[in-house]
Write an enzyme that holds these catalytic residues in place. Sequence first.
Site, short mmCIF file in Angstrom:
data_model
loop_
_atom_site.label_atom_id
_atom_site.label_comp_id
_atom_site.label_asym_id
_atom_site.label_seq_id
_atom_site.Cartn_x
_atom_site.Cartn_y
_atom_site.Cartn_z
CG ASP A 94 -2.00 1.02 1.19
OD1 ASP A 94 -1.67 2.23 1.23
OD2 ASP A 94 -3.17 0.63 1.11
CB ILE A 95 1.07 4.33 -2.08
CG1 ILE A 95 -0.37 4.82 -2.07
CG2 ILE A 95 1.41 3.60 -3.35
CD1 ILE A 95 -0.66 5.88 -3.11
CG HIS A 108 -8.47 -2.26 -2.98
ND1 HIS A 108 -9.47 -1.55 -3.61
CD2 HIS A 108 -8.12 -1.54 -1.89
CE1 HIS A 108 -9.71 -0.44 -2.91
NE2 HIS A 108 -8.92 -0.42 -1.86
CG LEU A 109 -8.17 -8.84 1.29
CD1 LEU A 109 -9.50 -8.66 2.02
CD2 LEU A 109 -7.85 -10.33 1.15
CG HIS A 110 -6.98 -2.46 2.73
ND1 HIS A 110 -6.03 -1.49 2.60
CD2 HIS A 110 -8.08 -2.02 2.07
CE1 HIS A 110 -6.52 -0.48 1.90
NE2 HIS A 110 -7.77 -0.79 1.56
#
Length: 129
Positions: free
Chosen positions: A33-34, A102-104
């Site tokens: 993740d950015i 999207h899965l964190h």
Amino acid sequence: YEAKCVFCRISRREEPSTELLPCQYEDLVCFRDIRPSAPHHYLVVPVEHMGNCKTLRAEHLPLVKRMMEVGKAVLQKNNFSDLNDIRMGFHWPPFCSISHLHLHILAPASQLGFLSRLVYRLNSYWFIT
């Protein structure tokens, strides 16, 4: 494929600044993740453009299970083995900034800061696990 979708471009390797991590499935990609909220914060994304988690149906359960599998594998490859101290989930619209599923994957969950504990709160109105 949606040319304006950043996750579509990342999954097609059109964003050279984003390093893709090893993934055991060709239909999924994984990357950092950015704006990480934990020492390990990854996103697992389908290569094929899918809307947000509201578009998921019962037939998508195998896909979500594979996404979780990829997340756990990436954590283990990065020497994180306490799978009881992780958080995985999706932001519920309108609280998702990118409309591509999207899965964190966050670990260790015990080290989430105050704001991150709110943003990634278990089964809240805005984050479903």
